[in-house]
Design an enzyme around this catalytic site. Structure first.
Site, PDB file in Angstrom:
ATOM      1  N   VAL A   1       0.836  -1.201   0.000  1.00 34.65           N
ATOM      2  CA  VAL A   1       0.000   0.000   0.000  1.00 34.65           C
ATOM      3  C   VAL A   1       0.874   1.256   0.000  1.00 34.65           C
ATOM      4  O   VAL A   1       0.640   2.209  -0.757  1.00 34.65           O
ATOM      5  CB  VAL A   1      -0.970   0.001   1.201  1.00 34.65           C
ATOM      6  CG1 VAL A   1      -1.727   1.318   1.281  1.00 34.65           C
ATOM      7  CG2 VAL A   1      -1.955  -1.154   1.091  1.00 34.65           C
ATOM      8  N   CYS A   2       1.917   1.256   0.838  1.00 33.98           N
ATOM      9  CA  CYS A   2       2.794   2.421   0.918  1.00 33.98           C
ATOM     10  C   CYS A   2       3.535   2.664  -0.389  1.00 33.98           C
ATOM     11  O   CYS A   2       3.794   3.816  -0.759  1.00 33.98           O
ATOM     12  CB  CYS A   2       3.792   2.241   2.061  1.00 33.98           C
ATOM     13  SG  CYS A   2       3.028   2.205   3.702  1.00 33.98           S
ATOM     14  N   THR A   3       3.875   1.602  -1.100  1.00 29.18           N
ATOM     15  CA  THR A   3       4.525   1.753  -2.401  1.00 29.18           C
ATOM     16  C   THR A   3       3.644   2.556  -3.343  1.00 29.18           C
ATOM     17  O   THR A   3       4.104   3.473  -4.036  1.00 29.18           O
ATOM     18  CB  THR A   3       4.842   0.375  -3.008  1.00 29.18           C
ATOM     19  OG1 THR A   3       5.774  -0.306  -2.148  1.00 29.18           O
ATOM     20  CG2 THR A   3       5.438   0.492  -4.398  1.00 29.18           C
TER      21      THR A   3
ATOM     22  N   GLU B   1       1.299   4.642  -2.460  1.00 30.38           N
ATOM     23  CA  GLU B   1       1.103   5.994  -1.924  1.00 30.38           C
ATOM     24  C   GLU B   1       2.274   6.914  -2.259  1.00 30.38           C
ATOM     25  O   GLU B   1       2.080   8.057  -2.679  1.00 30.38           O
ATOM     26  CB  GLU B   1       0.919   5.921  -0.405  1.00 30.38           C
ATOM     27  CG  GLU B   1      -0.381   5.280   0.018  1.00 30.38           C
ATOM     28  CD  GLU B   1      -0.490   5.119   1.518  1.00 30.38           C
ATOM     29  OE1 GLU B   1      -1.619   5.101   2.018  1.00 30.38           O
ATOM     30  OE2 GLU B   1       0.556   5.022   2.189  1.00 30.38           O
ATOM     31  N   LEU B   2       3.481   6.418  -2.078  1.00 35.36           N
ATOM     32  CA  LEU B   2       4.650   7.241  -2.361  1.00 35.36           C
ATOM     33  C   LEU B   2       4.713   7.607  -3.839  1.00 35.36           C
ATOM     34  O   LEU B   2       5.052   8.742  -4.201  1.00 35.36           O
ATOM     35  CB  LEU B   2       5.917   6.507  -1.934  1.00 35.36           C
ATOM     36  CG  LEU B   2       6.155   6.481  -0.419  1.00 35.36           C
ATOM     37  CD1 LEU B   2       7.139   5.375  -0.053  1.00 35.36           C
ATOM     38  CD2 LEU B   2       6.705   7.815   0.057  1.00 35.36           C
TER      39      LEU B   2
END
Length: 219
Positions: free
Chosen positions: A44-46, A48-49
C-alpha cells in the site's frame, strides 16, 4: 498526550534521501505535508509514495512541500525508490526521512516511547500506527491530522482539497461546507455580522440564521 490541531509541530533534525535536514528550515515560510509509513517494501505504501510523486506539482502550486518518513534507514529508501517507480511510473524526488531509531515516529506520537530505539526486527504490524498525514502551516502549527489503517490507501486528492480550504479560510473569514471543492460556495463565519458580510462579500444567501453562503472569494 497526542498532537492536536493548532499544536506546534515538533522540530527535528534527521537523515533523508536529500541529506541531513532541519525540519523547520526545510519548511521555510510555506506549508508542508509530512506523511508516514510503517515499513519499506510494503504494497500500500509503495502505491502511496508513487501517487504523491505524481502529484508533487499540484502541491507546489499551493506552496506546499512534501516529505515522507518510513521506519527504516535511508539506504533502504534508495532501493525502495526503484520499486516505487516500477509499480507506479513515478520517481520519488521529494525527501524521504530515514527513521531507523524511531525518534521522529515517537516525537509525532505515532509510536509509544517504550518501543525501543531501533527499526531492526520490527515488522509492519509492529509499526501499524505510523500511518499518519500531518499538514503544517507557515506558522509551524499543525493544521490537519489524518491516520489510516494499513490496508486502506490514503486519498491524496482529499489532502489537496483540505489544503485548498485551509489556505482560503486563512485569508478570509469563511468556512467550507461538506464535500466542498475549490470554486464552490463557502460559508460566512458567525464572527462576521450581516452588515460586514455585505461589505466583504456583496450578496449572500441566508439558509438559516447561523448559516450564510456566498461565492468563494477570488483573492
Amino acid at each position: 498526550m497526542g498532537l492536536r490541531i493548532n499544536d506546534t509541530a515538533p522540530d527535528f533534525t534527521a537523515e533523508t534521501t536529500h541529506g541531513t535536514i532541519n525540519f523547520y528550515e526545510w519548511i521555510g515560510d510555506g506549508w508542508a505535508v509530512l506523511f508516514s509509513h510503517p515499513k519499506n517494501f510494503t504494497p500500500v505504501c509503495t502505491t502511496e509514495l508513487g501517487t504523491m510523486a505524481g502529484m508533487e506539482s499540484e502541491f507546489k502550486k499551493r506552496n506546499v512541500k512534501i516529505i515522507g518518513i518510513s521506519v527504516d534507514p535511508v539506504e533502504s529508501h534508495e532501493k525502495w525508490g526503484q520499486d516505487i517507480q516500477t509499480a507506479t511510473g513515478h520517481s520519488v524526488k521529494y525527501p524521504l526521512i530515514g527513521d531507523k531509531d524511531l525518534s521522529v515516529a515517537k516525537l509525532y506520537d505515532m509510536l509509544p516511547a517504550e518501543v525501543g530505539d531501533s527499526s531492526d526486527g520490527r515488522t509492519p504490524a509492529d509499526n501499524a500506527t505510523v500511518r499518519s498525514v500531518f499538514v503544517i502551516g507557515p506558522d509551524k502549527k499543525i493544521k490537519l491530522v489524518l491516520t489510516y489503517p494499513m490496508t486502506t490507501g490514503r486519498n491524496f486528492d482529499e489532502i489537496l482539497r483540505a489544503i485548498d480550504s485551509m489556505q482560503l479560510t486563512a485569508r478570509h473569514q469563511v468556512a467550507t461546507p461538506a464535500n466542498w471543492k475549490s470554486g464552490e460556495d463557502v460559508i460566512i463565519t458567525p464572527a462576521v455580522s450581516n452588515e460586514d458580510a455585505t461589505k466583504r462579500f456583496g450578496s449572500y444567501d441566508t439558509v438559516l440564521p447561523y448559516l450564510r453562503k456566498t461565492k468563494q472569494p477570488s483573492a
